[in-house]
Design a protein around this motif. Structure first.
Motif, short mmCIF file in Angstrom:
data_model
loop_
_atom_site.label_atom_id
_atom_site.label_comp_id
_atom_site.label_asym_id
_atom_site.label_seq_id
_atom_site.Cartn_x
_atom_site.Cartn_y
_atom_site.Cartn_z
N GLY A 56 46.05 23.81 9.55
CA GLY A 56 45.82 22.68 10.51
C GLY A 56 46.01 22.61 11.66
N VAL A 57 45.85 21.87 12.36
CA VAL A 57 46.04 21.60 13.60
C VAL A 57 46.70 20.29 14.46
CG1 VAL A 57 44.60 21.19 15.73
CG2 VAL A 57 43.47 21.90 14.03
N LEU A 58 47.84 20.61 15.01
CA LEU A 58 48.72 19.59 15.58
C LEU A 58 47.81 18.94 16.64
CD1 LEU A 58 51.61 18.53 15.33
CD2 LEU A 58 52.55 20.21 17.07
N ILE A 59 48.69 17.72 16.78
CA ILE A 59 48.01 17.26 17.72
C ILE A 59 49.85 16.34 18.35
CG2 ILE A 59 46.86 14.92 18.63
CD1 ILE A 59 44.96 15.61 16.60
N LEU A 60 50.04 16.76 19.64
CA LEU A 60 51.09 16.93 20.14
C LEU A 60 51.27 16.02 21.52
CD1 LEU A 60 54.37 16.95 19.18
CD2 LEU A 60 53.95 19.20 20.37
N SER A 61 52.45 14.40 21.02
CA SER A 61 52.02 13.75 22.52
C SER A 61 53.08 14.82 23.50
CB SER A 61 53.28 12.77 22.26
OG SER A 61 53.44 11.85 23.38
N ARG A 62 52.46 14.00 24.94
CA ARG A 62 53.36 15.96 25.82
C ARG A 62 54.27 15.11 26.67
NH1 ARG A 62 49.81 17.06 29.42
NH2 ARG A 62 47.70 16.62 28.36
N PHE A 63 55.29 13.52 25.58
CA PHE A 63 55.94 13.48 26.01
C PHE A 63 56.86 13.43 25.17
CE2 PHE A 63 53.09 10.42 28.04
CZ PHE A 63 52.97 11.03 29.23
N ALA A 64 56.67 14.97 24.17
CA ALA A 64 58.33 15.07 23.22
C ALA A 64 58.21 15.69 23.61
CB ALA A 64 56.92 15.42 21.77
N THR A 77 57.08 21.06 25.12
CA THR A 77 57.64 22.28 26.16
C THR A 77 57.44 23.77 25.63
OG1 THR A 77 58.72 21.00 27.57
CG2 THR A 77 59.15 23.38 27.47
N GLN A 78 57.66 24.17 24.25
CA GLN A 78 57.50 24.61 23.32
C GLN A 78 56.51 25.15 23.00
OE1 GLN A 78 61.18 23.83 21.44
NE2 GLN A 78 62.36 26.07 21.51
N LEU A 79 55.32 23.77 22.35
CA LEU A 79 54.38 24.17 21.66
C LEU A 79 52.98 23.51 22.32
CD1 LEU A 79 56.14 22.46 18.35
CD2 LEU A 79 55.84 24.81 18.81
N GLN A 80 53.23 23.88 23.72
CA GLN A 80 52.58 23.88 24.71
C GLN A 80 50.95 24.56 24.16
OE1 GLN A 80 52.65 23.53 28.47
NE2 GLN A 80 54.21 25.10 28.17
N GLY A 81 52.11 25.44 23.76
CA GLY A 81 50.08 26.83 23.86
C GLY A 81 49.42 26.78 22.46
N GLY A 82 49.53 25.82 21.23
CA GLY A 82 48.91 25.93 20.22
C GLY A 82 48.88 24.46 19.80
N ALA A 83 49.23 23.71 20.47
CA ALA A 83 48.68 21.86 20.07
C ALA A 83 48.28 22.08 20.80
CB ALA A 83 50.24 21.19 19.84
N ILE A 84 47.48 20.69 20.31
CA ILE A 84 46.27 19.66 21.28
C ILE A 84 47.01 19.02 22.46
CG2 ILE A 84 44.59 18.66 21.48
CD1 ILE A 84 43.23 19.62 19.12
N LEU A 85 47.40 18.54 22.67
CA LEU A 85 48.44 18.01 23.58
C LEU A 85 48.09 16.73 24.58
CD1 LEU A 85 50.70 20.18 26.14
CD2 LEU A 85 50.52 19.11 23.47
N ILE A 86 48.15 15.09 24.22
CA ILE A 86 47.92 14.16 24.27
C ILE A 86 48.83 12.69 24.96
CG2 ILE A 86 46.10 14.17 22.67
CD1 ILE A 86 48.26 11.77 22.10
N ASN A 87 48.07 12.29 25.56
CA ASN A 87 49.00 10.69 26.19
C ASN A 87 48.34 10.33 25.18
OD1 ASN A 87 49.87 8.96 27.49
ND2 ASN A 87 48.09 9.06 29.36
N PRO A 88 49.87 10.15 24.43
CA PRO A 88 49.54 8.82 23.52
C PRO A 88 49.12 8.10 23.72
CG PRO A 88 51.94 9.27 24.06
CD PRO A 88 50.84 10.59 25.08
#
Length: 467
Positions: free
Chosen positions: A388-396, A400-411
């Motif tokens: 699956g795909v991880l959608i992750l807040s850039r404020f978590a 920093t560690q998962l930015q290469g694979g997650a879709i980073l968003i502004n929550p």
């Protein structure tokens, strides 16, 4: 030199979670991490039992389970009201999560906070042998190191903060800010999950207190403090095994069967205003409005166990989310489809592993989070051939560690959440695999053992801090 050559590792935290089942749903990520550390090292875990007593006596209840020795004390009702519900969770927690609008400042809270830390120090001090290393956890116990020093404790003492450290001007809102930071100079080592939290701490100490920084060493007068960024991980091996357990496989099949061919989006969060749950619901609602053709192809499963029910702000968010989920379901549901499944209970970790594996999208949208281990658990539970795909807040902190694979968003942006959901749903399998492998490498290599070893070696002076 490893910690085995020392007498013991003494871990002190607000709550002690005596392990009875490693997959217990009651155990959070930190509890699992600390129990794992104590299984490897001889030691003891000390803290509050979670129970009340009419009169604090300092009586210690010792237990041993699955290789972990625990020592707990009961607190008086006033202690809990002022120290835990009050200063820790109505003053410090909101402020350190950038919610100054929710922070409450009462002298009684601060007084109760210091009193309970002194009581902890009085109780645990006789249990600490001269060669022991002491590791204190989290914002409930900022002054405990000072209280132990005042009682003659000369041991190496470390402190780890599991929540964000706010910027200097934000921390300045706290009436006792300077005193709180001075307390922290009675530790030998302090750890934070990210460089951002570390830099904010150093900035306050330098600008407001006149400390000096040399590499990873802060000096204030005669006191020298080593500081480090040390992001916590999960027990990756154990969680991967849990995701293949019979319980996990059953949970996976149940979720796939109940999905009836639809894609599942999953969110798993303690019911807390820092987790961005209202913003998540608004982003999902925006998705439903903007992409009607995708509407009935997905559903959101939000698991949100209640917490801190005695604190008013937590009562309010529970009521708000119940209202939002009802409104969204009422507006968009059909006879054969409900857009949000909203569940107010926790699940055992092996069952969660199966639920994560069944989800096409992991939606992790905190407004501010020290780390967030749910993001890493979601990654660890995925099928390598069809992740699956991880959608992750850039404020978590995990971003920093998962930015290469997650879709980073502004929550805070409903549009970004909505667009990210569509991007994840349409993402080709090859891209999903590539992104997942990048994140999985980090989850496995920088796991809880890596985190613990980096900190304990720094605390023992056996490694250069920050390596």
């Amino acid at each position: 030199m490893e910690c085995h050559s020392l007498s013991r590792l003494i871990i002190i935290s607000n709550r002690v979670s005596a392990p009875t089942d490693s997959n217990s749903g009651a155990q959070g990520g930190l509890a699992v991490a600390l129990a794992a550390a104590l299984r490897e090292y001889k030691g003891m875990w000390f803290g509050w039992s979670g129970e009340t007593t009419d009169h604090f006596t300092g009586h210690i209840n010792f237990q041993r389970a699955q290789g972990v020795t625990t020592a707990t004390v009961d607190l008086e009702e006033q202690d809990i009201d002022e120290y835990y519900n009050g200063y820790a969770n109505r003053t410090l927690w909101p402020l350190f999560h950038y919610r100054i609008d929710l922070a409450e400042y009462e002298r009684g809270f601060a007084g109760g906070y210091q009193r309970v830390n002194d009581r902890f120090a009085d109780t645990v001090r006789p249990l600490i042998d001269p060669d022991d290393v002491v590791w204190i956890q989290d914002y409930h116990m900022f002054p405990l190191g000072s209280s132990l020093r005042a009682r003659g404790c000369k041991n190496r003492i470390g402190f780890f903060l599991h929540i964000p450290w706010p910027p200097r001007r934000l921390l300045g809102v706290l009436p006792e800010a300077a005193e709180l930071v001075r307390h922290l100079f009675d530790y030998d080592v302090i750890g934070f999950h990210t460089e951002e939290w570390l830099e904010s701490f150093c900035d306050y100490a330098i600008v407001e207190l006149g400390a000096t920084l040399d590499g990873h060493t802060l000096t204030l007068g005669e006191r020298v403090l080593h500081v480090m960024a040390d992001p916590i991980g999960i027990d990756a091996t154990e969680f991967i095994e849990a995701s293949h357990s019979p319980t996990a496989r059953l949970a996976f099949r149940r979720m796939r069967d109940s999905a009836v061919g639809r894609d599942m989006i999953v969110g798993v969060d303690r019911l807390d205003y820092s987790k961005g749950l209202e913003e998540r619901f608004l982003g999902y609602e925006r998705f439903l409005k903007t992409y009607p053709e995708e509407r009935k192809e997905v559903f959101l499963l939000q698991i949100a166990p209640p917490s801190r029910g005695a604190v008013e702000s937590y009562q309010k968010i529970r009521a708000a989310l119940e209202g939002m989920s009802g409104r969204i379901n009422g507006a968009f549901a059909d006879v054969d489809w409900v857009p949000i499944r909203y569940v107010n209970q926790g699940y055992p970790r092996d069952q969660l592993a199966g639920i994560y594996r069944a989800a096409r999208i992991g939606l992790v949208t905190p407004l501010r989070d020290g780390m967030n281990l749910v993001a890493k658990e979601y990654v660890a539970a995925q099928d390598p051939e069809d992740p699956g795909v991880l959608i992750l807040s850039r404020f978590a902190g995990a971003a920093t560690q998962l930015q290469g694979g997650a879709i980073l968003i502004n929550p805070y942006s409903a549009e970004e959440i909505s667009d990210a959901i569509v991007q994840a749903l349409k993402m080709p399998r090859d891209e999903r695999i590539t992104r997942w492998r990048t994140m999985m490498d980090n989850v496995v290599n920088e796991d809880v053992v890596w985190w613990r070893k980096r900190f304990t070696q720094a605390l023992m002076g056996d490694a250069k801090v920050g390596e």
